[in-house]
Scaffold this motif. Structure first.
Motif, short mmCIF file in Angstrom:
data_model
loop_
_atom_site.label_atom_id
_atom_site.label_comp_id
_atom_site.label_asym_id
_atom_site.label_seq_id
_atom_site.Cartn_x
_atom_site.Cartn_y
_atom_site.Cartn_z
N UNK A 157 0.83 -1.21 0.00
CA UNK A 157 0.00 0.00 0.00
C UNK A 157 0.86 1.25 0.00
N UNK A 158 0.31 2.30 -0.58
CA UNK A 158 1.01 3.59 -0.54
C UNK A 158 1.00 4.15 0.88
N UNK A 159 -0.13 3.95 1.58
CA UNK A 159 -0.25 4.44 2.94
C UNK A 159 0.42 3.53 3.94
N UNK A 160 0.78 4.11 5.09
CA UNK A 160 1.43 3.34 6.14
C UNK A 160 0.52 2.25 6.68
N UNK A 161 1.05 1.04 6.75
CA UNK A 161 0.34 -0.11 7.31
C UNK A 161 1.32 -0.86 8.19
N UNK A 162 1.09 -0.90 9.52
CA UNK A 162 2.04 -1.59 10.41
C UNK A 162 2.29 -3.04 10.02
N UNK A 163 1.33 -3.66 9.34
CA UNK A 163 1.50 -5.06 8.94
C UNK A 163 2.43 -5.20 7.74
N UNK A 164 2.72 -4.11 7.04
CA UNK A 164 3.61 -4.14 5.87
C UNK A 164 4.68 -3.07 6.08
#
Length: 461
Positions: A157-164
């Motif tokens: 994702x472009x947005x921040x994702x703690x899982x990635x």
């Protein structure tokens, strides 16, 4: 070198503008809009270097003014972290993130075609969605490393994702250990000289930070950053006004900065009594010494403007504390707590004295010769003397000998009015501790509060 065309990447600059908010440091973020990449996502004010003749500092100063209207002097720009970034689509770039704490002007949206909002956000309350690249740079900055890699994979994702989370920190040659922010480091070195080693010695469950600072010759100081202005004012005031009267039983204030909410203290000899195992005879001697030290604190002169009677216990917070603690309470606990608090309105006024405000074993140090020292005065204020007994009560549970030893050292017993007030204060502190511990995942604080309620309901106080 390998054959083929040289790899080239764009260079961009990012502004980490930092100010002190009511709950701690805040950073300035803008929300992208229109037809730009990642529209709708929050990001630092940023931009590209304009060709080979513009350096990154000049680019930051220019981009900051163009996007926000803030005027930043080049001398106020501080290197924060450099990030080698690869976007999910495969394009790479190098970003230079800079910390700025001084500027002129008020930030405002200057390019509405590509930005539709701009605001300050606390570091622990960042908005969503936030561009993953920006969040990676912020996290690397907070980790105090000079360089980081953020190579995203196709489909990320472009947005921040703690899982990635693709952030990889690259430490400095000395290990890149944690340090306080640049402003606190500069303030400390103005007070005591160049610091060569910083060690975070903060208590795990507090929002403030405490650092052990050492110079090249082995000199040691402690630097404390308070979580709010109230705690800073209380501690600095106590260290100036009455701690010197304890005759070396507390630290000396070297320097204080209200803007940074920071103080520099001399080191205090000793190890915390928290967790220390002593023979019964030695325990009794220690608690007699705690009583003596507490009496010296309470005998300290109050400022002329301080109230002569103790302020009313903060009953207004009861509903909030009960709401947070309710899941951990036993049947009948809430009714008991409310009855104790409701009955407190009939209690007589008690004398106000200088209090430590958080007198517990972790704030009491035992030196090699057995003498005691006291630290952490951020909750100090004129209050009832029993305020300093609330968090010692758990030590007296099943140990009447320690209770007797403490009051032998203290030099007197509590009055009837103080005994009644102590019960109320203990109940309120227990509920507050249970609620806070439940919210922050602190099981020790929860159990201590539950034990206190059991004792109070049994009439043991």
């Amino acid at each position: 070198m390998s054959g083929g065309e040289r790899h080239t990447v764009p260079v961009d600059v990012h502004l980490i503008a930092v100010r002190e908010g009511e709950k701690g440091p805040e950073v300035l973020l803008s929300r992208r809009a229109g037809t730009v990449y990642a529209a709708g996502h929050w990001h630092f004010p940023s931009g590209h270097v304009d060709g080979p003749f513009e350096d990154v500092v000049t680019a930051l100063v220019r981009e900051t003014y163009e996007e926000t209207g803030l005027v930043v002097e080049p001398g106020d720009v501080r290197a924060a972290v450099t990030v080698h970034q690869r976007a999910p689509g495969g394009n790479a770039r190098v970003g230079f993130f800079f910390e700025v704490r001084r500027w002129s002007g008020t930030p405002d949206v200057r390019e509405p075609e590509v930005c539709d909002a701009m605001d300050w956000f606390a570091l622990d309350a960042l908005p969503e969605p936030m561009i993953a690249y920006c969040r990676a740079g912020l996290n690397a900055y907070r980790a105090d490393v000079p360089l980081a890699l953020h190579f995203q994979e196709p489909g990320d994702p472009i947005g921040h994702d703690p899982a990635v989370d693709r952030l990889h920190l690259v430490p400095a040659p000395d290990g890149g250990g944690p340090r306080p922010c640049l402003g606190v480091r500069e303030f400390t070195e103005r007070a005591v000289g160049r610091i060569t080693a910083w060690t975070d010695v903060s208590w795990a469950r507090t929002a403030g930070r405490v650092w052990r600072a050492q110079n090249a010759s082995g000199g040691v100081w402690f630097v404390k950053i308070h979580q709010n202005d109230r705690f800073h004012g209380r501690e600095a005031g106590a260290l100036r006004a009455w701690v010197p009267g304890l005759g070396g039983a507390g630290p000396r204030l070297v320097a204080a900065d209200a803007t940074l909410r920071a103080i520099v203290l001399t080191a205090v000899e000793g190890h915390p009594l928290h967790g220390m195992v002593l023979p019964p005879d030695e325990e009794r001697r220690v608690f007699r010494a705690i009583g003596e030290l507490t009496a010296r604190v309470h005998a300290s002169p109050l400022p002329a403007a301080a109230p002569r009677t103790a302020p009313v216990v903060p009953y207004a917070k009861l509903d909030r504390h009960l709401e947070r603690a309710r899941a951990q309470l036993r049947p009948g606990d809430e009714e008991f707590v409310r009855s104790v608090v409701n009955g407190a309105v009939r209690l007589p006024a008690v004398e106000a004295v200088a209090t430590h405000g958080d007198l517990q074993l972790r704030n009491l140090l035992r030196a090699g010769d057995g003498t005691l020292r006291i630290i952490d005065f951020e909750r100090s204020e004129p209050q009832s003397a029993v305020r300093d007994l609330v968090r010692l009560l758990d030590c007296f549970d099943g140990r009447a000998d320690l209770y007797e030893s403490f009051f032998d050292g203290y030099g007197r017993r509590l009055t009837e009015a103080e005994e009644a007030r102590l019960r109320v204060e203990a109940v309120l502190d227990a509920v507050s501790g249970i609620g806070f511990g439940s919210r922050t995942g602190d099981p020790e604080l929860v159990e201590r509060g539950r034990r206190t309620l059991v004792r109070c309901r049994a009439g043991a106080g």
